[in-house]
Motif scaffolding. Structure first.
Motif, short mmCIF file in Angstrom:
data_model
loop_
_atom_site.label_atom_id
_atom_site.label_comp_id
_atom_site.label_asym_id
_atom_site.label_seq_id
_atom_site.Cartn_x
_atom_site.Cartn_y
_atom_site.Cartn_z
N SER A 33 9.16 33.06 33.32
CA SER A 33 9.14 32.36 34.60
C SER A 33 7.98 32.88 35.43
O SER A 33 7.48 33.99 35.21
N ASN A 68 13.15 28.66 39.03
CA ASN A 68 14.45 28.18 38.56
C ASN A 68 14.38 26.80 37.93
O ASN A 68 15.40 26.27 37.49
N ASN A 73 17.79 23.06 36.25
CA ASN A 73 17.88 24.13 37.23
C ASN A 73 18.52 25.30 36.50
O ASN A 73 19.72 25.27 36.19
N THR A 74 17.72 26.30 36.17
CA THR A 74 18.23 27.39 35.33
C THR A 74 19.21 28.28 36.07
O THR A 74 20.09 28.89 35.46
N HIS A 75 19.07 28.38 37.40
CA HIS A 75 19.98 29.22 38.18
C HIS A 75 21.40 28.64 38.16
O HIS A 75 22.39 29.37 38.03
#
Length: 222
Positions: free
Chosen positions: A135, A181, A196-198
């Motif tokens: 990231s 994210n 949305n990785t979060h």
């Protein structure tokens, strides 16, 4: 009171000396960390003969070392070699730190400090790892497995999320430069998904008909 850093061009001799000392410490870190008092009879005696550190401190090599080993004269271009236990399938550099991540067919994601050659993190997966990516904030690594599952791990705090939805392997993954994210994944199932990785959920879905596309990237403004 103002201060400024000395530029290498302003003192090339000092710059060369510092770089030489850095290579010396990195190449002998195993000895220095374990037996620092042996540095003159172990690390220095095996250092390259034409380097500045060897030239300046050779007189400190113990007199009882009567026969010095044969070594090369100068530092090689190769800084370090990092090895995996299986075929490496993907590699990515951290945008912030001296870190490199690689995935391999044995189902492992490994993070190394490529300057010191130190292995920092190792994550086991159930399938072979096909793609890896850092990231933009350098805290998170995404690993795409051969079945299309994407494992996203914040290796700083240890948290992990799995992104599921693809029915086939992923050809490419990419983080948004503007938001660490947000991750895009392009799959051989002919779909492009934005996650949305979060929150570990899909926020966009696109069908990619026609010929197989094998790479994906975000625009600079996200």
């Amino acid at each position: 009171m103002s201060s400024s850093l000395l530029k290498p061009s302003e003192s090339p001799f000092l710059s060369d000396l510092v770089n030489d000392a850095r290579r010396f410490v990195l190449s002998n870190s195993w000895v220095i960390e374990r037996a620092p008092l042996q540095i003159y009879c172990s690390a220095l005696v095996f250092s390259l003969t034409k380097t500045q550190i060897r030239s300046r401190f050779e007189h400190l090599i113990p007199s009882w070392v009567s026969h010095k080993p044969g070594v090369n004269e100068r530092w090689p271009d190769l800084v370090s070699v990092l090895e995996a236990d299986s075929t490496v399938t993907s590699v990515a550099f951290s945008p912030l730190d001296d870190l490199i991540v690689f995935g391999s067919r044995d189902g492992k994601t490994r993070i190394w400090n490529y300057v010191t050659g130190t292995s920092l993190y190792e994550f086991d997966h159930s399938k072979s790892v096909w793609r890896v990516a850092f990231s933009p904030d350098g805290r998170t690594v995404a690993s795409e497995l051969e079945d299309g599952l994407i494992s996203v791990r914040d290796f700083v705090n240890g948290s992990m999320r799995n992104l599921t939805g693809h029915s086939s392997g992923v050809a490419g993954i990419s983080f948004s430069r503007q938001d660490s994210n947000i991750l895009a994944s392009l799959s051989y199932d002919m779909t492009l998904r934005v996650w949305n990785t979060h929150k570990a959920h899909e926020v966009r879905f696109f069908s990619v008909p026609g010929r197989t596309v094998t790479a994906v990237a975000f625009s600079p403004n996200g």
